[in-house]
Design an enzyme around this catalytic site. Sequence first.
Site, mmCIF file in Angstrom:
data_model
loop_
_atom_site.group_PDB
_atom_site.id
_atom_site.type_symbol
_atom_site.label_atom_id
_atom_site.label_comp_id
_atom_site.label_asym_id
_atom_site.label_seq_id
_atom_site.Cartn_x
_atom_site.Cartn_y
_atom_site.Cartn_z
ATOM 1 N N GLY A 43 6.304 -25.952 -62.842
ATOM 2 C CA GLY A 43 7.013 -24.935 -63.883
ATOM 3 C C GLY A 43 5.861 -24.012 -63.291
ATOM 4 N N TYR A 53 13.912 -31.836 -62.329
ATOM 5 C CA TYR A 53 14.184 -32.477 -61.255
ATOM 6 C C TYR A 53 13.245 -33.058 -60.331
ATOM 7 C CZ TYR A 53 9.395 -29.857 -59.801
ATOM 8 O OH TYR A 53 8.258 -29.324 -59.702
ATOM 9 N N ASN A 69 8.315 -15.629 -55.453
ATOM 10 C CA ASN A 69 8.489 -17.525 -55.760
ATOM 11 C C ASN A 69 9.802 -17.464 -54.811
ATOM 12 O OD1 ASN A 69 6.666 -19.110 -56.201
ATOM 13 N ND2 ASN A 69 6.091 -18.002 -57.884
ATOM 14 N N ARG A 88 13.725 -18.342 -53.781
ATOM 15 C CA ARG A 88 13.674 -19.919 -53.800
ATOM 16 C C ARG A 88 15.180 -19.676 -53.748
ATOM 17 N NH1 ARG A 88 9.267 -20.898 -54.035
ATOM 18 N NH2 ARG A 88 8.214 -21.897 -55.417
ATOM 19 N N GLY A 103 -0.658 -17.913 -45.077
ATOM 20 C CA GLY A 103 -0.838 -19.569 -44.885
ATOM 21 C C GLY A 103 -2.009 -19.528 -44.387
ATOM 22 N N ASP A 157 1.120 -21.271 -56.377
ATOM 23 C CA ASP A 157 1.335 -21.271 -58.088
ATOM 24 C C ASP A 157 -0.748 -21.281 -58.862
ATOM 25 O OD1 ASP A 157 3.556 -20.744 -59.016
ATOM 26 O OD2 ASP A 157 2.886 -22.975 -59.398
ATOM 27 N N ASP A 205 1.371 -31.282 -59.002
ATOM 28 C CA ASP A 205 1.138 -29.877 -59.541
ATOM 29 C C ASP A 205 0.159 -28.982 -59.934
ATOM 30 O OD1 ASP A 205 3.526 -30.047 -58.330
ATOM 31 O OD2 ASP A 205 4.790 -28.831 -59.032
#
Length: 394
Positions: free
Chosen positions: A47, A103, A180, A182, A240, A315, A351
């Site tokens: 999350g 997920y 973010n 998506r 990036g 994140d 994560d």
Amino acid sequence: MPGPAAGTADAAASTDVVCLGESMVTFLPSQPGRLADVPSFGRGIGGAESNVACALAAAGHRAAWVGRVGADGFGDHLVETIASYGVDTSAVRRDPVRPTGIYFRTATDRGTDAHEVAYYRAGSAASAMSPDNVPYEDLLAGRILHLSGITAALSADCLALLRDLTAARPGRPLVSFDVNHRPHLWRGGDADASVLLELARRCDLVFVGEDEAEEAWGIVGAEAIRAALPEPAVVVVKRGSAGATVFSGPRPGPRSSNAGGAENAPASRSTEGGEAESAAGAGSSGAGGAGCDPDTVTLVPALRVDVVAAVGAGDAFAAGFLSATLRGLPVRDRVRHGHLMAAAVLTVPGDLTDPPARDHADRLAALDDDAWGRLRLGPGWTAADRAPEEVRTP
């Protein structure tokens, strides 16, 4: 001694960052391959906003996560695991009807065509968050309120909540917003990703990737992104492998903040340390419009990292930048701490991971331009007292 939890009389003094959003139970593959071929999965958590809270708490800050989970075992696992990082979860609400989202994902890089994610979050407990059922006294209790565009995509009620939280109000915390984007979350909904631009313009600090700005808004390049976001005091454009560009400058308007002005702490004007800073006025950078002081533009190269898994880095970057913002560090060092926190996550499978010790991260962030450029980080680097690149010249 820890201060009182958010929501008490002393909450504004005791909570550094409050993060709002959906957290889900993640099922990680036991081996590479298509979801159809993976024989088993390990359980984790995922999350965007709870990841930021966990990273900040692990770095020594007082962080709280506010969300909504089901009255089920997965909800228990989420709350217990997030709390184990030192995050205050006392304001998390349980939904007696809706389930906790879950997920499954593959082990491949999210940016590749081979990456697969199967979400089971439609109708989740978090999608029912609204201005009527979240604890505002806890949400507004910290120095910083961190939000994400993911929440806005979950439901009309969630979008209404974010619009309300980003509205100008007396005593509003510094509002941090990670775009973010998506794409799959916006398909078939009543709104589209253009809403993210509306929300970002109402915030004080914005994180956005060049790639997602182009995909969501058709905007190309860091200066064009700043021109589309003139209101926030700080806009961090993630580029990036090229690093990050930060536009920072005072902005007019009713955005009172409890963060002590940290978002606009003076940045070093030195060109050392891998960054170039220049004063860019509204005419040249498109920032601010009439009546705004010129921006300071800070460019900081990314690190070379031996990547284990390219998930969670955004994140972690936000957490590192927010951590350094809370400490009042110069803009260059905020970005470098973001890169370092991201490197910690990129060199592990999941994560979340323990960040480097603060003194270790501070030493690395203080490296000169050449040493920063030589720095290469791989698995296990956060456990070392001193990275080899600090003392070795290739």
